[in-house]
Design an enzyme around this catalytic site. Structure first.
Site, PDB file in Angstrom:
ATOM      1  CG  HIS A   1       8.150 -11.734 -29.516  1.00  0.00           C
ATOM      2  ND1 HIS A   1       7.542 -12.152 -28.343  1.00  0.00           N
ATOM      3  CD2 HIS A   1       7.846 -10.425 -29.658  1.00  0.00           C
ATOM      4  CE1 HIS A   1       6.905 -11.132 -27.810  1.00  0.00           C
ATOM      5  NE2 HIS A   1       7.070 -10.073 -28.586  1.00  0.00           N
TER       6      HIS A   1
ATOM      7  CB  SER B   1       9.647 -16.228 -29.973  1.00  0.00           C
ATOM      8  OG  SER B   1      10.952 -15.720 -29.938  1.00  0.00           O
ATOM      9  CG  HIS B   2       7.311 -21.340 -31.080  1.00  0.00           C
ATOM     10  ND1 HIS B   2       7.266 -21.986 -32.296  1.00  0.00           N
ATOM     11  CD2 HIS B   2       8.510 -21.684 -30.533  1.00  0.00           C
ATOM     12  CE1 HIS B   2       8.374 -22.688 -32.472  1.00  0.00           C
ATOM     13  NE2 HIS B   2       9.140 -22.527 -31.421  1.00  0.00           N
ATOM     14  CG  HIS B   3       6.223 -15.550 -28.276  1.00  0.00           C
ATOM     15  ND1 HIS B   3       7.285 -14.902 -27.662  1.00  0.00           N
ATOM     16  CD2 HIS B   3       6.194 -16.791 -27.727  1.00  0.00           C
ATOM     17  CE1 HIS B   3       7.873 -15.711 -26.805  1.00  0.00           C
ATOM     18  NE2 HIS B   3       7.226 -16.871 -26.825  1.00  0.00           N
ATOM     19  CB  CYS B   4       2.112 -15.848 -34.328  1.00  0.00           C
ATOM     20  SG  CYS B   4       1.395 -17.479 -34.076  1.00  0.00           S
TER      21      CYS B   4
END
Length: 529
Positions: free
Chosen positions: A290, A462-465
């Protein structure tokens, strides 16, 4: 080989910590947890507001992306945790699970056993929810889940501003419906972070069958006759696994280690001088994340937590926390937000908001000298897909991380729509008492081309990988629906890299769910108690 274990877990992050805690419940199973990072004893890992220090270096590998060719070659800081507890030790502690349809989509893609009703029991099993115990929530689990202790009046004004645009208040965005603005529940217990390590590892360190090694970086997996039999550490130590090697190094770390072990796209590995052990072209493919955009407003008074950055106010903040568990130290700084629509026809919310109670909180984000708030938005279902590759056969070198942000034109359009919606919220009368002026994007950003230029300067991960070791029932999938590696026995991948598509929210709660579900599958397959 030196000492053997039944299970070797590589990576003490969110899912790996769960595996260590759950598998060591059977006293007959010898479990080794290897974590490349260090301990989480530093107070920043325990104080809710410590998150603000995390994206700026502490507990991180310090990696960046490759230049993003669809974003004017912008390079992003790509924080990946280097500490026991992984992302759950350095994140903003926001407890969201995604939308029920996300998991039903997985099931419809062939991932049997991963629909919403299949995974909900594992979310509940993990939880010790201080507020809810119902169809959607559980009490008594290892993970503390609680309400924010330090919201500010501007948060309630934000809810009023959203209501003026028809966005309702939602008291539980992990319940019946995801739509609306809310106070996020947080992975905290007693106004302290409840990371996966603190929940699943620390209370069980006394177990004689659980060995935890910190600062233990794995050089490669050992595969013999088509079976993973152990690992080799950077210092040459070899450790054997009698039952399984469980790779839980995360969306970047897991494909990186596989490739360093000769498991991945054979042509890429050969080009780096790595002898392919198993050709699996999908390892490191399908990277999704994200992209986070932000609108920053300067405030007309001390209505956020920015003033506490000054030394004398920082002392006051410390005293507020010590004596009352209140104030900025008790805040994750991003505990207010919600879910709404960039595309009114979307099947469920496709934009997520976060209201940051300050500015300059994360790496690369501008700060307001007189204080402000940050309104973040991210498009939740990107179509763009990226990769994780090696730049060298040298394990000391950072990987090549390419999220390929905004490669798909729809991602660009929806992201800009989300940013405009945050501006609309901040422009509502309910917030006019607090906001002096919007500073970013500001009045000069008008056309979509202006917005695109803006987000090429002002945006972050967003650190949502997720997604780089995709689960599936098809032959090309990296792992099957039991998370077993297709083509190599004795190897399982248990982390967010197995997600076929990114869920519509923060991803840490899902990593813990994946760990819980995997632990049950492993126990059942091995006849464990």
């Amino acid at each position: 080989m030196s000492r053997g274990y039944d299970f070797i877990i590589i990576g003490g992050g969110s899912a790996g910590s769960v595996l260590a805690g759950r598998l060591s419940e059977d006293p007959s199973a010898q479990v080794l947890l290897l974590e490349a990072g260090g301990s989480d004893r530093h107070p920043f890992y325990h104080l809710p507001a410590g998150f603000a220090k995390m994206t700026k270096g502490i507990g991180s590998w310090g990696w960046d992306t490759v230049p993003q060719k669809h974003m004017q070659n912008k390079v992003f800081r790509y924080t990946q945790a280097k500490v026991i507890g992984g992302g759950s030790a350095i994140n903003a502690q926001i407890y969201t699970r995604g939308n029920a349809q996300d998991y039903d989509d997985w099931r419809q893609m062939g991932c049997d056993g991963w629909g919403y009703e299949d995974v909900l029991p594992y979310f509940k099993k993990a939880e010790d929810n201080e507020t809810y115990e119902n169809r959607f929530h559980g009490k008594g689990g290892p993970l503390g889940v609680s309400e924010p202790r330090a919201p500010l009046p501007v948060c309630e004004a934000y809810f009023e501003a959203a209501a003026a645009l028809g966005i309702p208040r939602n008291m539980d965005i992990n319940g019946e419906k995801q739509d609306g603005v809310c106070y996020y529940q947080l992975t905290q217990r007693n106004v302290r972070r409840s990371s996966a390590s603190m929940a699943y590892v620390t209370p069980n360190r006394h177990r004689k069958n659980l060995t935890v090694r910190l600062g233990a970086q794995v050089r490669r997996l050992i595969v013999e006759n088509g079976r993973a039999t152990g690992v080799e550490l950077m210092d040459g130590t070899r450790l054997s696994a009698g039952s399984e090697v469980l790779l839980a190094s995360g969306t970047i770390g897991s494909p990186r280690l596989l490739q360093l072990s000769g498991i991945g796209p054979a042509d890429h590995l050969q080009a780096l001088g790595i002898q392919p052990a198993f050709d699996q072209p999908q390892v490191g493919e399908n990277l999704q994340d994200h992209l986070d955009l932000y609108c920053i407003s300067e405030l007309s008074g001390p209505y956020s937590y920015d003033r506490y950055a000054k030394p004398h106010w920082a002392v006051i903040a410390g005293l507020q926390y010590i004596f009352g568990r209140k104030g900025p130290v008790a805040s994750s700084l991003f505990e207010t937000g919600g879910f709404w629509y960039a595309d009114p026809e979307a099947r469920s919310p496709d934009i997520q908001f976060h209201l940051g109670l300050g500015t300059g909180i994360e790496h690369g984000v501008a700060a307001m000298p007189q204080g402000g708030i940050t309104l973040n938005s991210c498009y939740l279902r990107p179509r763009s897909r990226g990769t994780v590759r090696l730049q060298s056969a040298d394990p000391a070198k950072a990987p090549l991380i390419d999220p390929n942000y905004l490669q798909d034109p729809r991602d660009r359009e929806m992201s800009i729509r989300g940013l405009k919606l945050t501006q609309e919220i901040s422009a509502q009368p309910a917030l006019s008492k607090y906001i002096l002026a919007e500073r970013l994007p500001g009045p000069d950003v008008k056309t979509d081309e202006d917005y695109f230029d803006f987000i090429c300067q002002h945006s972050k991960t967003s650190h949502h990988c997720v997604g780089t070791c995709r689960m599936g029932s098809d032959d090309a999938a990296v792992v099957d629906t039991s998370l077993r590696f297709n083509g190599i026995d004795g190897l399982r991948i248990v982390d967010n890299s197995i997600m076929p598509t990114v869920i519509s929210s923060n991803t840490n709660a899902a990593a813990i769910m994946i760990g819980e579900k995997a632990a049950d599958m492993i126990k059942a397959e091995h006849g464990m108690g």
